[in-house]
Enzyme design. Structure first.
Site, PDB file in Angstrom:
ATOM      1  N   GLY A   1       8.955  20.251   8.125  1.00  0.00           N
ATOM      2  CA  GLY A   1       7.667  19.802   8.664  1.00  0.00           C
ATOM      3  C   GLY A   1       7.645  19.846  10.179  1.00  0.00           C
TER       4      GLY A   1
ATOM      5  N   CYS B   1      -4.127  -3.798   8.770  1.00  0.00           N
ATOM      6  CA  CYS B   1      -4.571  -3.856   7.376  1.00  0.00           C
ATOM      7  C   CYS B   1      -4.069  -5.140   6.718  1.00  0.00           C
ATOM      8  CB  CYS B   1      -4.164  -2.586   6.634  1.00  0.00           C
ATOM      9  SG  CYS B   1      -5.281  -2.254   5.250  1.00  0.00           S
TER      10      CYS B   1
ATOM     11  N   GLU C   1      -5.797 -11.017  -3.754  1.00  0.00           N
ATOM     12  CA  GLU C   1      -4.746 -10.066  -4.140  1.00  0.00           C
ATOM     13  C   GLU C   1      -3.484 -10.829  -4.569  1.00  0.00           C
ATOM     14  OE1 GLU C   1      -3.602  -7.242  -1.063  1.00  0.00           O
ATOM     15  OE2 GLU C   1      -2.344  -6.117  -2.452  1.00  0.00           O
TER      16      GLU C   1
ATOM     17  N   HIS D   1      -6.332   1.634   9.844  1.00  0.00           N
ATOM     18  CA  HIS D   1      -4.986   2.113  10.200  1.00  0.00           C
ATOM     19  C   HIS D   1      -5.041   2.945  11.487  1.00  0.00           C
ATOM     20  CE1 HIS D   1      -2.732   0.985   6.552  1.00  0.00           C
ATOM     21  NE2 HIS D   1      -3.927   1.027   6.001  1.00  0.00           N
TER      22      HIS D   1
ATOM     23  N   GLU E   1      -2.802   3.697  13.522  1.00  0.00           N
ATOM     24  CA  GLU E   1      -1.617   4.536  13.734  1.00  0.00           C
ATOM     25  C   GLU E   1      -1.838   5.974  13.270  1.00  0.00           C
ATOM     26  OE1 GLU E   1      -1.981   2.191  11.469  1.00  0.00           O
ATOM     27  OE2 GLU E   1      -0.935   2.613   9.596  1.00  0.00           O
TER      28      GLU E   1
HETATM   29  N1  GLN Z   1      -3.241  -4.733   0.089  1.00  0.00           N
HETATM   30  C1  GLN Z   1      -4.325  -4.817   1.019  1.00  0.00           C
HETATM   31  C2  GLN Z   1      -5.606  -4.246   0.437  1.00  0.00           C
HETATM   32  O1  GLN Z   1      -5.583  -3.521  -0.521  1.00  0.00           O
HETATM   33  C3  GLN Z   1      -3.972  -4.119   2.326  1.00  0.00           C
HETATM   34  C4  GLN Z   1      -3.730  -2.649   2.183  1.00  0.00           C
HETATM   35  C5  GLN Z   1      -3.024  -2.054   3.369  1.00  0.00           C
HETATM   36  O2  GLN Z   1      -2.353  -2.747   4.124  1.00  0.00           O
HETATM   37  N2  GLN Z   1      -3.121  -0.748   3.519  1.00  0.00           N
HETATM   38  O3  GLN Z   1      -6.671  -4.509   0.943  1.00  0.00           O
END
Ligand code: GLN
Length: 552
Positions: free
Chosen positions: A19, A382, A406, A508, A510
């Site tokens: 890669g 997240c 969750e 995200h 990043e």
């Molecule tokens: N588990 C959390 C959700 O589904 C955060 C997901 C994550 O960090 N990418 O919302």
């Protein structure tokens, strides 16, 4: 000029960095004015890596169009400054899925559906989709796995056919192998490379260029041996030695003439190199003025590839701030309220990572609390942002039982809850809130200062959100909801204005950090951490006596 294709296969061993070689070659071609994209063909049966465990596969890289893809696409974007999409990552699972769907629709008109020609044709059509878009001068195709693997065979056969279908002069085959050093014999060995090329040739594919990964310099006799026994010219044997940083590899490949050979063989028209920015970046990465340490708190920390893009974003942001960002990997399972201070002692910033499921959550909450109470710069991504919200609801707003559904489906204070449109979804693959969404920023917030604009687009991968029915409690308690998705009124960014730098993001960031465009929130998080480090004597100057030499 018609689109040219460069096929990159690997032999002898996996993990040789195919890669990075593809991305490095891509960077050199882009630097000479060519339009390039890279496609990854993965020989596994999952339709995409989205359902795979991070221990199994590393990070799942998400594109703007919401595809869950292989982490190599992250390298392609970071090196080439391009946008990739679903088309850039094809798996055996996807190929079979498409062929079987067509078969069920009767598209094969009663024929027996077989690996050859139907699977190999489908592979070719996925490769041609990028080439035929008219957007690229060159499509580099990285074939995952190692030649000789059973599952790679249909791909090699598809490439063999493609070379004829698009005209041999429009294609190139590069083979990456290992030339190991045998300490007992005191020499480098070319036999594994010879065998690998032989295996490839038996499948009808003769490499035009051989890139040899090695720990040691390849002298002329070794290069001659590879050339002679593998049917390539001497200048088509390219050495790829271990580099200080992956970002140095394009410069090392330029020294070895990899791009020069590609350009000659494919008869490409190029411009003068424009690599100044890249060289400056590599110098900043290899010779920073100082070092700071930040904690990365997550539950997959034994497997650094699970957080690939975060680590790379730190490298980009470190270069902007002229400091090396050393990551302290902190296992969230091991943190408790009692030991958080000792686990995080001496770090100048705390990043709580993305993730799924309840394991390690209490540790993440303790890490957030430590950073919040002690004024240590904090960045939650997240799940990390969701933890910041839960911690704030519990410890500042007084909802001691606040949680995410969750982890606790019957929570009385579900401050993080599943999105309504996610409630009835049963299939796991490709069903999250995925890809690019808009985020409107509040004037004067830390995020607004970082981005310097009020409407930004970032990528998502989650099912849960800040609960809109309960969010008033956070605001009452002093948490600022500074980033909102305008279409659906969803909370995307939270901040604590009185804190030196406390930012939690639902997306995200990043995933969009590249060498030429370091992600603004990472840049400012590192800047705040650097400030914290200097004011608390945690900054480590790295004085280099002589300027270290970087390949140019
Ligand atoms: N588990 C959390 C959700 O589904 C955060 C997901 C994550 O960090 N990418 O919302």
């Amino acid at each position: 000029m018609s689109t040219k294709y460069i096929f990159v296969t690997g032999g002898v061993a996996s993990s040789l960095g195919k890669g990075i070689i593809c991305a490095s070659l891509g960077r050199l071609l882009v630097a000479q004015g060519l339009k390039v994209t890279i496609q990854k063909l993965d020989p596994y049966i999952n339709v995409d890596p989205g359902t795979m465990n991070p221990y199994e596969h590393g990070e799942v890289y998400v594109t703007d169009d919401g595809a869950e893809t292989d982490l190599d696409l992250g390298h392609y974007e970071r090196f080439l400054d391009i946008q990739t999409s679903q088309t850039n990552n094809v798996t055996t699972g996807r190929i079979y899925y498409d062929v079987i769907t067509k078969e069920r629709q009767g598209a094969y008109l009663g024929k027996t559906v077989q690996v050859i020609p139907h699977i190999t044709d489908e592979i070719q059509s996925h490769v041609l989709e990028l080439g035929n878009s008219g957007e690229y001068d060159i499509v580099i195709v990285e074939i995952g796995g190692t030649v000789g693997d059973i599952e790679s065979l249909p791909y090699i056969e598809a490439v063999r056919q493609l070379r004829y279908n698009v005209g041999r002069k429009n294609t190139l085959s590069i083979h990456l192998t290992l030339v190991p050093y045998l300490a007992a014999a005191g020499e480098l060995k070319t036999k594994p490379t010879q065998h690998s090329v032989k295996t490839l040739s038996e499948s009808g594919l003769q490499p035009d260029i051989i890139v040899c990964r090695s720990e040691r310099e390849l002298d002329n006799s070794i290069r001659n041996k590879v050339a002679r026994f593998c049917n390539v010219d001497l200048e088509d044997v390219i050495a790829s030695l271990d580099a200080k940083s992956i970002y140095e590899v394009p410069l090392l490949m330029k020294e070895e003439g990899l791009d020069k050979r590609v350009i000659e063989k494919l008869d490409l028209e190029t411009k003068e190199y424009n690599l100044d920015n890249w060289i400056g970046f590599v110098e900043a990465v290899c010779d920073p003025s100082g070092e700071i340490e930040v904690a990365l708190v997550g539950k997959y920390v034994e497997h650094h590839d699970s957080y690939k893009s975060i680590v790379e974003a730190f490298i980009h942001a470190g270069a902007v701030n002229d400091c090396k960002v050393k990551v302290r990997w902190v296992q969230s399972d091991d943190i408790t309220k009692e030991n958080a201070a000792s686990k995080l002692e001496g770090v100048s910033g705390v990043l709580v990572a993305p993730g799924f499921g309840g394991r390690g959550i209490e540790g993440k909450l303790s890490a957030v609390e430590y950073a919040r109470v002690n004024g240590v710069p904090f960045f939650g991504i997240c799940l990390g942002m969701q933890c910041a919200v839960i911690e704030y609801a519990r410890n500042v707003c007084g909802w001691k039982e606040a949680n995410s559904t969750e982890f606790q489906s019957d929570s009385e204070y579900p401050i993080i809850d599943i999105m309504p449109d996610q409630k009835d979804i049963e299939n796991m693959g490709g069903t999250m809130r995925l890809g690019k969404y808009a985020c409107q920023l509040q004037e004067g917030s830390y995020s607004h200062l970082a981005y310097g604009e009020k409407l930004v687009y970032e990528r998502h991968r989650h099912r849960y959100e800040v609960n809109n029915n309960l969010r008033y409690k956070l605001v009452e308690g002093g948490l600022s909801l500074v980033g909102m998705n305008p279409e659906r009124d969803l909370v995307e960014i939270v901040e604590i204005p009185e804190h030196p730098w406390f930012v939690g993001v639902q997306f995200h960031p990043e995933l969009k950090s590249t060498v030429n465009n370091p992600q603004p929130l990472f840049v400012d998080f590192v800047k705040a951490s650097l400030k914290h480090a200097k004011s608390t004597d945690q900054y480590k100057p790295l004085k280099s006596t002589a300027k270290k030499k970087v390949a140019k």
